[in-house]
Scaffold this motif. Sequence first.
Motif, PDB file in Angstrom:
ATOM      1  N   UNK A   1      32.808  45.988  52.564  1.00 31.00           N
ATOM      2  CA  UNK A   1      32.917  46.514  51.217  1.00 31.00           C
ATOM      3  C   UNK A   1      33.689  47.827  51.285  1.00 31.00           C
ATOM      4  N   UNK A   2      34.708  47.942  50.442  1.00 30.71           N
ATOM      5  CA  UNK A   2      35.514  49.154  50.473  1.00 30.71           C
ATOM      6  C   UNK A   2      34.801  50.289  49.751  1.00 30.71           C
ATOM      7  N   UNK A  21      38.877  47.123  42.616  1.00 36.16           N
ATOM      8  CA  UNK A  21      39.035  46.486  43.933  1.00 36.16           C
ATOM      9  C   UNK A  21      37.670  46.036  44.462  1.00 36.16           C
ATOM     10  N   UNK A  22      36.644  46.857  44.271  1.00 32.06           N
ATOM     11  CA  UNK A  22      35.300  46.500  44.711  1.00 32.06           C
ATOM     12  C   UNK A  22      34.800  45.258  43.969  1.00 32.06           C
ATOM     13  N   UNK A  23      35.075  45.192  42.670  1.00 30.59           N
ATOM     14  CA  UNK A  23      34.675  44.027  41.868  1.00 30.59           C
ATOM     15  C   UNK A  23      35.344  42.762  42.411  1.00 30.59           C
ATOM     16  N   UNK A  24      36.645  42.874  42.747  1.00 31.84           N
ATOM     17  CA  UNK A  24      37.348  41.715  43.323  1.00 31.84           C
ATOM     18  C   UNK A  24      36.717  41.285  44.643  1.00 31.84           C
ATOM     19  N   UNK A  25      36.391  42.263  45.500  1.00 35.98           N
ATOM     20  CA  UNK A  25      35.756  41.950  46.788  1.00 35.98           C
ATOM     21  C   UNK A  25      34.425  41.238  46.590  1.00 35.98           C
ATOM     22  N   UNK A  26      33.754  41.560  45.477  1.00 34.10           N
ATOM     23  CA  UNK A  26      32.446  40.952  45.191  1.00 34.10           C
ATOM     24  C   UNK A  26      32.583  39.592  44.513  1.00 34.10           C
ATOM     25  N   UNK A  27      33.818  39.088  44.377  1.00 39.38           N
ATOM     26  CA  UNK A  27      34.024  37.772  43.787  1.00 39.38           C
ATOM     27  C   UNK A  27      34.361  37.791  42.310  1.00 39.38           C
ATOM     28  N   UNK A  82      26.998  45.508  42.859  1.00 46.41           N
ATOM     29  CA  UNK A  82      28.071  44.763  43.517  1.00 46.41           C
ATOM     30  C   UNK A  82      27.845  44.631  45.020  1.00 46.41           C
ATOM     31  N   UNK A  83      26.701  45.135  45.520  1.00 54.76           N
ATOM     32  CA  UNK A  83      26.340  44.909  46.922  1.00 54.76           C
ATOM     33  C   UNK A  83      26.393  46.109  47.834  1.00 54.76           C
ATOM     34  N   UNK A  84      26.631  47.302  47.312  1.00 53.53           N
ATOM     35  CA  UNK A  84      26.711  48.485  48.174  1.00 53.53           C
ATOM     36  C   UNK A  84      25.329  48.857  48.706  1.00 53.53           C
ATOM     37  N   UNK A  85      25.300  49.356  49.945  1.00 58.54           N
ATOM     38  CA  UNK A  85      24.050  49.860  50.502  1.00 58.54           C
ATOM     39  C   UNK A  85      23.900  51.340  50.141  1.00 58.54           C
TER      40      UNK A  85
END
Length: 133
Positions: A1-2, A21-27, A82-85
Amino acid sequence: MSVPSSGEVRTLDDLARGLRALREEAGSPSYADIALGVARVRQARGVPEADARPGRTTVYDVFRDGRRRIDVDLVVDIVRALGADDDQAARWAASCRAARAQDPAPEPAPEPEPAPQDPEAPARAPVVRRIGW
């Protein structure tokens, strides 16, 4: 994840690009799905269900260019949805604060001058309408 570095994010538009860009990485989830994810993140933190879900438009606005203000807490909730820790979310928050500091909200526009009175115009009495019961 960027996760953007503090040097990559200079403006709120830079932050919005990074979020896209993060949204795109998350599908590429829909903004409605992201809003639901934000609600889940907030409910897990103890926010009542009625207060947890942001509007879809509110979420969408975080991703668009041209913002003058941004809510750091909402950005953090979005990146978590979006999945960030924890570490990634903290770095997004730092980037958000850095962008906000570099791109402050504009000063409010001054109040407009009142229209000049025409000395030739007849005086107008206020219009009062009676409502009969």
